[in-house]
Design an enzyme around this catalytic site. Sequence first.
Site, PDB file in Angstrom:
ATOM      1  N   ASN A  78      47.411  43.239  80.805  1.00 32.13           N
ATOM      2  CA  ASN A  78      48.532  43.569  81.673  1.00 32.13           C
ATOM      3  C   ASN A  78      48.245  44.792  82.529  1.00 32.13           C
ATOM      4  O   ASN A  78      48.692  44.904  83.666  1.00 32.13           O
ATOM      5  CB  ASN A  78      49.788  43.811  80.827  1.00 32.13           C
TER       6      ASN A  78
ATOM      7  N   ASN B  82      45.251  38.429  85.603  1.00 32.08           N
ATOM      8  CA  ASN B  82      45.691  38.302  84.216  1.00 32.08           C
ATOM      9  C   ASN B  82      47.146  37.871  84.144  1.00 32.08           C
ATOM     10  O   ASN B  82      48.016  38.520  84.736  1.00 32.08           O
ATOM     11  CB  ASN B  82      45.536  39.648  83.501  1.00 32.08           C
ATOM     12  N   GLU B  83      47.403  36.748  83.464  1.00 32.84           N
ATOM     13  CA  GLU B  83      48.773  36.301  83.140  1.00 32.84           C
ATOM     14  C   GLU B  83      49.719  36.422  84.340  1.00 32.84           C
ATOM     15  O   GLU B  83      50.840  36.938  84.218  1.00 32.84           O
ATOM     16  CB  GLU B  83      49.313  37.088  81.941  1.00 32.84           C
TER      17      GLU B  83
ATOM     18  N   TYR C  27      48.801  34.083  70.867  1.00 32.07           N
ATOM     19  CA  TYR C  27      48.970  34.971  69.711  1.00 32.07           C
ATOM     20  C   TYR C  27      49.871  34.283  68.693  1.00 32.07           C
ATOM     21  O   TYR C  27      50.768  33.515  69.057  1.00 32.07           O
ATOM     22  CB  TYR C  27      49.592  36.310  70.132  1.00 32.07           C
TER      23      TYR C  27
ATOM     24  N   GLU D 228      42.115  35.747  75.429  1.00 34.54           N
ATOM     25  CA  GLU D 228      43.006  36.555  74.574  1.00 34.54           C
ATOM     26  C   GLU D 228      43.478  35.676  73.423  1.00 34.54           C
ATOM     27  O   GLU D 228      44.079  34.625  73.650  1.00 34.54           O
ATOM     28  CB  GLU D 228      44.216  37.103  75.321  1.00 34.54           C
TER      29      GLU D 228
END
Length: 502
Positions: free
Chosen positions: A72, A172-173, A244, A292
């Site tokens: 992030n 990222n994301e 996750y 990740e």
Amino acid sequence: MTKAKMIVDKSYKIADIDERIYGSFIEHLGRAVYGGIFEPDHPDADEDGFRKDVLELVKELQVPIVRYPGGNMVSAYNWEDGIGPREDRPKRLELAWRVIETNAFGTNEFADWAKKANSEVMMAINLGTRGIDAARNFIEYTNHPGGTYWSDLRRKHGYEEPHKIKTWCLGNEMDGPWQVGQKTAYEYGRLASEAGKAMRLVDPDIELVSCGSSHTQMPTFPDWEAETLTHTYDVADYVSLHQYFGNRDNDSQNYLANGMELEHFISTVISVADYIKAKKRSKKTLMLSFDEWNVWYHSNDADKEIEPWTVALPQLEDHYNFEDALLVGSILITFLKHADRVKMACMAQLVNVIAPIMTDNLGASWKQTIFYPYMHASVFGRGVSLKPVVNSPKFDTKDFTDVDYLDTAVVFNEENEELTVFALNRHIKEDLVMEAQLGDFEGYRIQEHIVLEHDDLKAVNTATNHPVKPYRNGDAVYKDGVIETKLKKASWNVIRLKLINE
């Protein structure tokens, strides 16, 4: 006692394993950098301020690639802040984690650290607040030999030779509302495609990772992949996945079945990528970068209490228990099962922040429970992933059905004449007898049977107490082409065989 059988043969080949599936991640977050890999005041720091005790643990893991600097954090990061003389570097408000970033550690320091850790660098660029111009300048600084503004600036900073960073993440994301500079799929796809094109003009030999959806529960998933890859498929080599897990309901049997969720996630992304391949009439097959992954839930409540705008306070410091180690083993097994498409993966993260390695500032470092399956897979899981034919008793949970109690992957290293069986008994109450019939492995002998077990699924390791650690005298025997062993309840097992020339 329940029994599982499997057949292993050299001809049942999934794919060569890319060692980068055992990668990791360092973000400017919490104590991952400051107090983790970099602590100049530590009594065991080297001349560059790197903690030597941490470096030794990273080398023990044999981490082949490390993603940096986010995460992030990268979506509002100015890479130029982290180069040049330290005294000239600006302090910034870091918006992702609401801390102050001193920029005492940056690109060149990380390249130096990665070299000492025997790792490659996976670099991420900011496609949140920045874009094409910053990306092309960044890769010119790191990879171009010299004779231009940015490459000569690197040389002025003391790095005559380029860093030759091969692998780059395009943001990222970017579908996450928590991301600074969140994009729609169309906005991201167009920007990433053009940034990647410019970067390849600077260095044609790089690999690029297109940003996938933030996780499977996003409302954008998997339409995000379909739309973004429409734009980035030709320029990218990989699409990223993030996942996750946590045992928030304290249902351990259900928790240990999460490999099924991972299987579904991987299969879905492969399907979408191959749809875009067909749509484009492309001959290129896009690979997966699971950059990740980990367990992350223990520290959620503590992180809500952190005061903003501090420097390198503890954040995301999960203290992992034994059942977390079992799930980490299952995740690694799943990657090996998909070695034909999963070519990179990064445990997030490496030190202190949801990590296998923990440290005390100015003090000790130690191995968390998840260190062990990660180390075993990285060290012994190099070679060819074989597809075992498994017949295992099954179980159901509230989220999953028909889950094999035996979760297993097999790796054959022909060069070293070694065969490794990774076996997880997911049953939390009963031992499991495993019988593995090996075809075409005449002359092989068991070298060791490593077992990680503990009576308490919630047991944790600390700096002063280390109850969860493996032993090397498991009971596996190999006779007449068959491995027989009793896998302890809720246990991680590594059975290693080698050809003995008598």
